[in-house]
Write a protein that holds these residues in place. Structure first.
Motif, PDB file in Angstrom:
ATOM      1  N   MET A 174      20.695  34.077 -13.237  1.00  0.00           N
ATOM      2  CA  MET A 174      22.044  33.902 -14.079  1.00  0.00           C
ATOM      3  C   MET A 174      23.141  33.109 -13.601  1.00  0.00           C
ATOM      4  O   MET A 174      23.226  33.296 -12.484  1.00  0.00           O
ATOM      5  N   SER A 175      23.479  31.969 -14.335  1.00  0.00           N
ATOM      6  CA  SER A 175      24.453  31.374 -13.838  1.00  0.00           C
ATOM      7  C   SER A 175      25.706  31.399 -14.730  1.00  0.00           C
ATOM      8  O   SER A 175      25.564  31.600 -15.923  1.00  0.00           O
ATOM      9  N   LEU A 176      26.804  31.009 -14.310  1.00  0.00           N
ATOM     10  CA  LEU A 176      28.008  30.876 -15.112  1.00  0.00           C
ATOM     11  C   LEU A 176      27.837  29.980 -15.981  1.00  0.00           C
ATOM     12  O   LEU A 176      27.544  28.828 -15.519  1.00  0.00           O
ATOM     13  N   ALA A 177      28.509  29.845 -17.145  1.00  0.00           N
ATOM     14  CA  ALA A 177      28.437  28.677 -18.048  1.00  0.00           C
ATOM     15  C   ALA A 177      29.543  27.613 -17.710  1.00  0.00           C
ATOM     16  O   ALA A 177      30.518  27.840 -16.905  1.00  0.00           O
ATOM     17  N   LYS A 178      29.120  26.408 -17.946  1.00  0.00           N
ATOM     18  CA  LYS A 178      30.102  25.444 -17.576  1.00  0.00           C
ATOM     19  C   LYS A 178      31.500  25.498 -17.773  1.00  0.00           C
ATOM     20  O   LYS A 178      32.464  25.047 -17.066  1.00  0.00           O
ATOM     21  N   GLU A 179      31.798  25.772 -19.214  1.00  0.00           N
ATOM     22  CA  GLU A 179      33.062  26.355 -19.530  1.00  0.00           C
ATOM     23  C   GLU A 179      33.828  27.146 -18.785  1.00  0.00           C
ATOM     24  O   GLU A 179      34.920  27.072 -18.253  1.00  0.00           O
ATOM     25  N   THR A 180      33.140  28.210 -18.418  1.00  0.00           N
ATOM     26  CA  THR A 180      33.852  29.577 -17.605  1.00  0.00           C
ATOM     27  C   THR A 180      34.137  28.894 -16.097  1.00  0.00           C
ATOM     28  O   THR A 180      35.044  29.320 -15.608  1.00  0.00           O
ATOM     29  N   THR A 181      33.210  28.197 -15.586  1.00  0.00           N
ATOM     30  CA  THR A 181      33.171  27.652 -14.326  1.00  0.00           C
ATOM     31  C   THR A 181      34.524  26.770 -14.136  1.00  0.00           C
ATOM     32  O   THR A 181      35.276  26.598 -13.318  1.00  0.00           O
ATOM     33  N   ALA A 182      34.644  25.853 -15.185  1.00  0.00           N
ATOM     34  CA  ALA A 182      35.682  24.769 -15.295  1.00  0.00           C
ATOM     35  C   ALA A 182      36.805  25.664 -15.329  1.00  0.00           C
ATOM     36  O   ALA A 182      37.978  25.233 -14.926  1.00  0.00           O
ATOM     37  N   ALA A 183      37.012  26.807 -16.234  1.00  0.00           N
ATOM     38  CA  ALA A 183      38.121  27.304 -16.488  1.00  0.00           C
ATOM     39  C   ALA A 183      38.777  28.062 -15.003  1.00  0.00           C
ATOM     40  O   ALA A 183      39.853  28.031 -14.679  1.00  0.00           O
ATOM     41  N   ILE A 184      37.727  28.617 -14.210  1.00  0.00           N
ATOM     42  CA  ILE A 184      38.059  29.312 -13.171  1.00  0.00           C
ATOM     43  C   ILE A 184      38.433  28.376 -11.862  1.00  0.00           C
ATOM     44  O   ILE A 184      39.504  28.479 -11.570  1.00  0.00           O
ATOM     45  N   ILE A 185      37.832  26.986 -12.053  1.00  0.00           N
ATOM     46  CA  ILE A 185      38.317  26.080 -10.817  1.00  0.00           C
ATOM     47  C   ILE A 185      39.591  25.729 -11.453  1.00  0.00           C
ATOM     48  O   ILE A 185      40.685  25.323 -10.622  1.00  0.00           O
ATOM     49  N   GLY A 186      39.923  25.278 -12.792  1.00  0.00           N
ATOM     50  CA  GLY A 186      41.254  24.982 -13.176  1.00  0.00           C
ATOM     51  C   GLY A 186      42.204  26.001 -12.768  1.00  0.00           C
ATOM     52  O   GLY A 186      43.521  25.658 -12.508  1.00  0.00           O
ATOM     53  N   LYS A 187      41.886  27.234 -12.703  1.00  0.00           N
ATOM     54  CA  LYS A 187      42.965  28.025 -12.644  1.00  0.00           C
ATOM     55  C   LYS A 187      43.440  28.436 -11.072  1.00  0.00           C
ATOM     56  O   LYS A 187      44.492  28.638 -10.849  1.00  0.00           O
ATOM     57  N   PHE A 188      42.330  28.617 -10.338  1.00  0.00           N
ATOM     58  CA  PHE A 188      42.395  28.753  -8.896  1.00  0.00           C
ATOM     59  C   PHE A 188      42.601  27.612  -7.944  1.00  0.00           C
ATOM     60  O   PHE A 188      42.931  27.703  -6.896  1.00  0.00           O
ATOM     61  N   GLY A 189      42.063  26.469  -8.387  1.00  0.00           N
ATOM     62  CA  GLY A 189      41.957  25.301  -7.681  1.00  0.00           C
ATOM     63  C   GLY A 189      43.067  24.557  -7.772  1.00  0.00           C
ATOM     64  O   GLY A 189      44.014  24.489  -8.687  1.00  0.00           O
TER      65      GLY A 189
END
Length: 61
Positions: free
Chosen positions: A1-16
């Motif tokens: 199971m991997s994270l959805a691209k939207e979820t990953t992008a949101a996390i990267i945008g928030k913490f990166g």
């Protein structure tokens, strides 16, 4: 199971620092935490799924 691209992008945008900052420690921890949450929810719903149980043990370890 991997994270959805939207979820990953949101996390990267928030913490990166920017959208390509995937190597930042904060981003890595946040992505791993979200993955553990998703696998935990799956394991609660499907108690006999041993593959997912093994995956969460590997992710936490």
């Amino acid at each position: 199971m991997s994270l959805a691209k939207e979820t990953t992008a949101a996390i990267i945008g928030k913490f990166g620092a920017n959208e390509k900052d995937t190597g930042n420690t904060n981003v890595q921890v946040a992505l791993l935490t979200e993955r553990i949450k998703e696998i935990s929810a799956h394991c609660k719903q499907f108690k006999k799924d041993k593959t997912a149980s093994h995956g969460i043990i590997k992710a936490v370890g």
